[in-house]
Design a protein around this motif. Structure first.
Motif, PDB file in Angstrom:
ATOM      1  N   LYS A  18       0.839  -1.205   0.000  1.00  0.00           N
ATOM      2  CA  LYS A  18       0.000   0.000   0.000  1.00  0.00           C
ATOM      3  C   LYS A  18       0.870   1.248   0.000  1.00  0.00           C
ATOM      4  CE  LYS A  18      -4.176  -1.651   2.213  1.00  0.00           C
ATOM      5  NZ  LYS A  18      -5.150  -1.388   3.273  1.00  0.00           N
ATOM      6  N   ARG A  20       0.462   5.507   0.620  1.00  0.00           N
ATOM      7  CA  ARG A  20      -0.345   6.673   1.002  1.00  0.00           C
ATOM      8  C   ARG A  20       0.058   7.804   0.068  1.00  0.00           C
ATOM      9  NH1 ARG A  20       0.896   7.343   6.071  1.00  0.00           N
ATOM     10  NH2 ARG A  20      -0.774   6.030   6.820  1.00  0.00           N
ATOM     11  N   GLU A  22       0.807  11.223  -1.562  1.00  0.00           N
ATOM     12  CA  GLU A  22       1.206  12.548  -1.095  1.00  0.00           C
ATOM     13  C   GLU A  22       1.164  13.587  -2.205  1.00  0.00           C
ATOM     14  OE1 GLU A  22       5.066  11.958   0.576  1.00  0.00           O
ATOM     15  OE2 GLU A  22       4.270  11.053   2.404  1.00  0.00           O
ATOM     16  N   GLU A  42      -4.839  13.053  -2.358  1.00  0.00           N
ATOM     17  CA  GLU A  42      -3.769  13.101  -1.375  1.00  0.00           C
ATOM     18  C   GLU A  42      -4.285  12.662  -0.008  1.00  0.00           C
ATOM     19  OE1 GLU A  42      -4.475  15.518  -3.517  1.00  0.00           O
ATOM     20  OE2 GLU A  42      -2.639  16.155  -4.508  1.00  0.00           O
ATOM     21  N   GLY A  43      -3.500  11.820   0.664  1.00  0.00           N
ATOM     22  CA  GLY A  43      -3.872  11.322   1.985  1.00  0.00           C
ATOM     23  C   GLY A  43      -4.531   9.947   1.956  1.00  0.00           C
ATOM     24  N   LYS A  44      -5.044   9.529   0.815  1.00  0.00           N
ATOM     25  CA  LYS A  44      -5.670   8.204   0.686  1.00  0.00           C
ATOM     26  C   LYS A  44      -4.597   7.152   0.436  1.00  0.00           C
ATOM     27  CE  LYS A  44     -10.130   9.101   0.719  1.00  0.00           C
ATOM     28  NZ  LYS A  44     -11.167   8.387   1.400  1.00  0.00           N
ATOM     29  N   SER A  45      -4.903   5.919   0.829  1.00  0.00           N
ATOM     30  CA  SER A  45      -4.001   4.797   0.576  1.00  0.00           C
ATOM     31  C   SER A  45      -4.546   3.951  -0.560  1.00  0.00           C
ATOM     32  CB  SER A  45      -3.860   3.927   1.824  1.00  0.00           C
ATOM     33  OG  SER A  45      -3.214   4.628   2.842  1.00  0.00           O
ATOM     34  N   CYS A  62      -8.688   1.093  -3.767  1.00  0.00           N
ATOM     35  CA  CYS A  62      -8.780   2.172  -2.785  1.00  0.00           C
ATOM     36  C   CYS A  62     -10.143   2.080  -2.110  1.00  0.00           C
ATOM     37  CB  CYS A  62      -8.596   3.530  -3.460  1.00  0.00           C
ATOM     38  SG  CYS A  62      -8.660   4.919  -2.327  1.00  0.00           S
ATOM     39  N   GLY A  79       4.235   8.950  -2.977  1.00  0.00           N
ATOM     40  CA  GLY A  79       3.749   8.832  -1.608  1.00  0.00           C
ATOM     41  C   GLY A  79       4.714   8.048  -0.763  1.00  0.00           C
ATOM     42  N   VAL A  82       2.860   2.203   3.289  1.00  0.00           N
ATOM     43  CA  VAL A  82       2.105   2.065   4.535  1.00  0.00           C
ATOM     44  C   VAL A  82       2.362   0.678   5.095  1.00  0.00           C
ATOM     45  CG1 VAL A  82      -0.183   2.069   5.553  1.00  0.00           C
ATOM     46  CG2 VAL A  82       0.361   3.632   3.705  1.00  0.00           C
TER      47      VAL A  82
END
Length: 82
Positions: A18, A20, A22, A42-45, A62, A79, A82
């Motif tokens: 995964k 994340r 950026e 942005e911010g989602k994995s 996602c 990104g 994770v």
């Protein structure tokens, strides 16, 4: 160690890992808009499900939603793992 996190391109992420998101660096604005409409920003994995052979599209997941993007677009998404 300075605690600095190195940005990784989505194209470098292995299957079932995964990332994340950026930054969508140098991505076409139309493609960026389409991803945001699907809830990818942005911010989602995102999880890499499959890379198709011969430079074909990449299958991503996602929040339970599967979608494919072009290989060249995976070079524009950066990104951290994770």
């Amino acid at each position: 160690m300075s605690g600095e996190v190195c940005a990784v391109k989505l194209s470098e992420v292995k299957i079932n890992e995964k990332l994340r998101i950026e930054d969508f660096c140098d991505m076409d604005s139309q493609m960026r808009r389409r991803l945001k409409e699907m809830g990818v920003f942005e911010g989602k994995s995102v999880k890499v499900v499959r890379y198709c052979p011969l430079g074909g599209p990449c299958l991503l997941e996602c929040e339970g939603q599967l979608f494919g993007i072009r290989k060249k677009d995976t070079l524009c998404i950066k990104g951290e793992l994770v």
